[in-house]
Scaffold this active site. Structure first.
Site, mmCIF file in Angstrom:
data_model
loop_
_atom_site.group_PDB
_atom_site.id
_atom_site.type_symbol
_atom_site.label_atom_id
_atom_site.label_comp_id
_atom_site.label_asym_id
_atom_site.label_seq_id
_atom_site.Cartn_x
_atom_site.Cartn_y
_atom_site.Cartn_z
ATOM 1 N N LYS A 90 1.016 -1.195 -0.138
ATOM 2 C CA LYS A 90 0.089 -0.032 0.168
ATOM 3 C C LYS A 90 0.902 1.325 0.093
ATOM 4 O O LYS A 90 1.819 1.425 0.755
ATOM 5 C CB LYS A 90 -0.651 0.215 1.188
ATOM 6 C CG LYS A 90 -1.773 1.179 1.342
ATOM 7 C CD LYS A 90 -3.063 0.882 0.521
ATOM 8 C CE LYS A 90 -3.779 2.074 0.093
ATOM 9 N NZ LYS A 90 -3.469 2.859 -1.016
ATOM 10 N N LYS A 126 5.482 1.629 -3.045
ATOM 11 C CA LYS A 126 5.312 3.157 -3.648
ATOM 12 C C LYS A 126 5.557 3.071 -4.947
ATOM 13 O O LYS A 126 6.362 2.037 -5.771
ATOM 14 C CB LYS A 126 6.311 3.994 -2.940
ATOM 15 C CG LYS A 126 6.063 5.583 -3.111
ATOM 16 C CD LYS A 126 5.052 6.014 -1.978
ATOM 17 C CE LYS A 126 4.739 7.331 -2.108
ATOM 18 N NZ LYS A 126 3.812 7.807 -0.522
ATOM 19 N N ASP A 166 0.090 10.631 -4.491
ATOM 20 C CA ASP A 166 1.168 11.384 -3.953
ATOM 21 C C ASP A 166 1.168 12.450 -4.470
ATOM 22 O O ASP A 166 0.375 13.229 -5.472
ATOM 23 C CB ASP A 166 2.236 10.438 -3.892
ATOM 24 C CG ASP A 166 3.427 11.122 -2.742
ATOM 25 O OD1 ASP A 166 3.239 10.637 -1.684
ATOM 26 O OD2 ASP A 166 4.454 11.493 -3.133
ATOM 27 N N THR A 210 -4.342 13.646 5.045
ATOM 28 C CA THR A 210 -3.067 13.691 5.653
ATOM 29 C C THR A 210 -2.882 14.767 6.389
ATOM 30 O O THR A 210 -2.169 14.965 7.456
ATOM 31 C CB THR A 210 -2.133 13.679 4.335
ATOM 32 O OG1 THR A 210 -2.536 12.513 3.442
ATOM 33 C CG2 THR A 210 -0.540 13.542 4.671
ATOM 34 N N SER A 377 -6.750 5.698 3.717
ATOM 35 C CA SER A 377 -6.938 4.796 2.416
ATOM 36 C C SER A 377 -7.212 3.612 2.833
ATOM 37 O O SER A 377 -8.143 2.853 2.325
ATOM 38 C CB SER A 377 -5.350 4.904 1.773
ATOM 39 O OG SER A 377 -5.242 5.905 0.766
#
Ligand code: GLU
Length: 445
Positions: A90, A126, A166, A210, A377
């Site tokens: 993830k 990532k 991102d 975030t 998420s």
């Protein structure tokens, strides 16, 4: 560091030449681990740390696409699947011209520890590309995303690997990526990507998570010292998703956020940022923050220099890695900063971090403070799996509870390993023990 950890770090350097950010992320974790290594000799015997430093899988692929002028462009795509001992890989996708394998490895390594810290069933990974979405038309972004997914789709899935956004990847990009995944596989597999739009499987609060989470973490940290955000003067760097919603939550808690930035410079607004205007500029127009200053009485735009020269009580670096260096840290300390909360991934350089710790500034490392994004998420995945949809209030309450939990685990682990109040040691030791125990339990895989 113990001699064994030092030796191991040198192996990481040799095996991953030229990947400076990855080296930095690994070193930061190793520096916390000596007391853990003493407590759990079985981890060294089974080479747990060596395994955690070597991604389970690294995928690099060509992304060919045709721009609006009819020319062929070639980018490079990455997905580094770091660890799946706690759950499916993830972590987000970053589209930025500076992206190379070292960027994705550093982010994937950080993500693995961050995800463990959330206490949720998510592994770490990532991905991304050196594609630069800035200045591209929607059609170009769509064409690029479709080509990127045409390779990526074979590596991901709700039980395998679940990407999200991102830097450079928001709901627009996730939409194009999801559409192509759905088309290729002929499956409406909502849980394959997170950060989706609210009308097609996304979660309320994911966009804000975030930034909100970072402020929740900062607030817990301040409370532990009998303080709060109320009445504080705050500087936020960046003006993306993380920065905007960190500023919003800080203002909701009674702080005044007096500055934010983008790659062109920074805005100072002593009255406190007008977040409706900032959102209009950044989210609707996809514009530059200089145009915020043009439209807001009393605000000014500064093209050169560092945002960290502005006096503040709390600094929230929410832009990108290594954006806050030793000079900036010295200035912040001189100006009386009381707390630094990292909304971005690894925004403070190692020298800057040392300066904050030496000056007894409260310091929340990104892998703890910015974990609210990936945690939400995971909440999006839960909603997708149960075909349910939660309210804003409930989802935000879950996020706040998760951030409280992360704060508690960091504080307790810092105490246990002899570094009370040091959230870096707390975050690294707590997440490492969790990952190491699962890695040990699953055998040599
Ligand atoms: N890119 C975000 C991070 O750095 C979010 C990842 C996710 O939601 O999977 O944590």
């Amino acid at each position: 560091m113990t001699p064994q950890l030092q030796e191991l770090y040198e192996v990481v350097l040799r095996r991953n030449p030229g990947e400076q950010e990855f080296h930095q992320a690994v070193l930061e974790v190793f520096e916390s681990l000596a007391p853990v290594a003493r407590k759990y000799p079985e981890f060294a015997q089974t080479k747990i740390l060596e395994r955690l430093c070597e991604p389970e899988r690294q995928i690099i692929f060509r992304v060919p696409w045709v721009n609006d002028r009819g020319e062929v462009e070639i980018n490079r795509g990455f997905r580094v699947e770091f660890s799946s001992v706690l759950g499916p890989y993830k972590g987000g996708l970053r589209f930025h011209p500076t992206v190379y394998l070292g960027t994705i490895k550093f982010l994937g390594f950080e993500q693995t520890f961050k995800n463990a810290l959330t206490g949720m069933p998510i592994g770490g990974g990532k991905g991304g590309s050196d594609f630069d979405p800035k200045g591209r038309s929607d059609r170009e972004v769509m064409t690029f995303c479709q080509s990127f997914m045409t390779e990526l789709y074979r590596h991901i899935g709700e039980y395998t690997d679940v990407p999200a956004g991102d830097i450079g990847v928001g709901a627009r990009e996730i939409g194009f990526l999801f559409g192509q995944y759905k088309r290729i596989t002929n499956r409406y597999e909502s849980g394959v990507l997170t950060g989706k739009g609210l009308g097609w499987g996304g979660s309320l609060v994911r966009k804000e998570a975030t930034g909100y989470g970072a402020v929740f973490f900062g607030d817990e940290m301040l409370h532990a010292r009998g303080d709060s955000f109320d009445g504080k003067r705050v500087v936020v760097s960046g003006s993306g998703n993380v920065a905007i919603y960190a500023a919003e939550k800080a203002q909701q808690l009674g702080a005044t956020v007096v500055a934010c930035s983008d790659s062109g410079g920074y805005v100072v607004d002593d009255a406190g940022l007008d977040l409706d205007l900032l959102k209009a500029v950044k989210e609707v127009e996809r514009g530059r923050i200089s145009s915020y200053a043009d439209r807001r009485a009393g605000a000014s735009f500064v093209a050169d220099g560092s945002i960290w020269n502005i006096e503040c009580d709390i600094a929230l670096p929410c832009a990108t890695e290594n954006e806050l260096d030793d000079q900036a840290a010295i200035t912040l300390v001189k100006n009386g900063v009381q707390a630094v909360v990292e909304g971005a991934n690894m925004p403070s350089t190692p020298a800057a971090t040392r300066i904050f710790l030496d000056a007894d500034v409260l310091f929340a490392p990104g892998k703890a403070a910015n974990a609210g994004g990936v945690a939400t998420s995971a909440l999006e995945m839960q909603q997708n799996a149960s075909r349910d949809r939660w309210t804003h209030e409930y989802t935000e309450e879950r996020l706040a509870g998760i951030m409280r939990g992360i704060h508690e685990r960091c504080a307790a682990s810092a105490d246990e390993y002899g570094a009370p109040g040091n959230y870096i040691v707390g975050a690294n030791t707590s997440s490492f023990v969790q990952l190491a125990e699962a890695t040990f339990a699953l055998g040599v895989i």
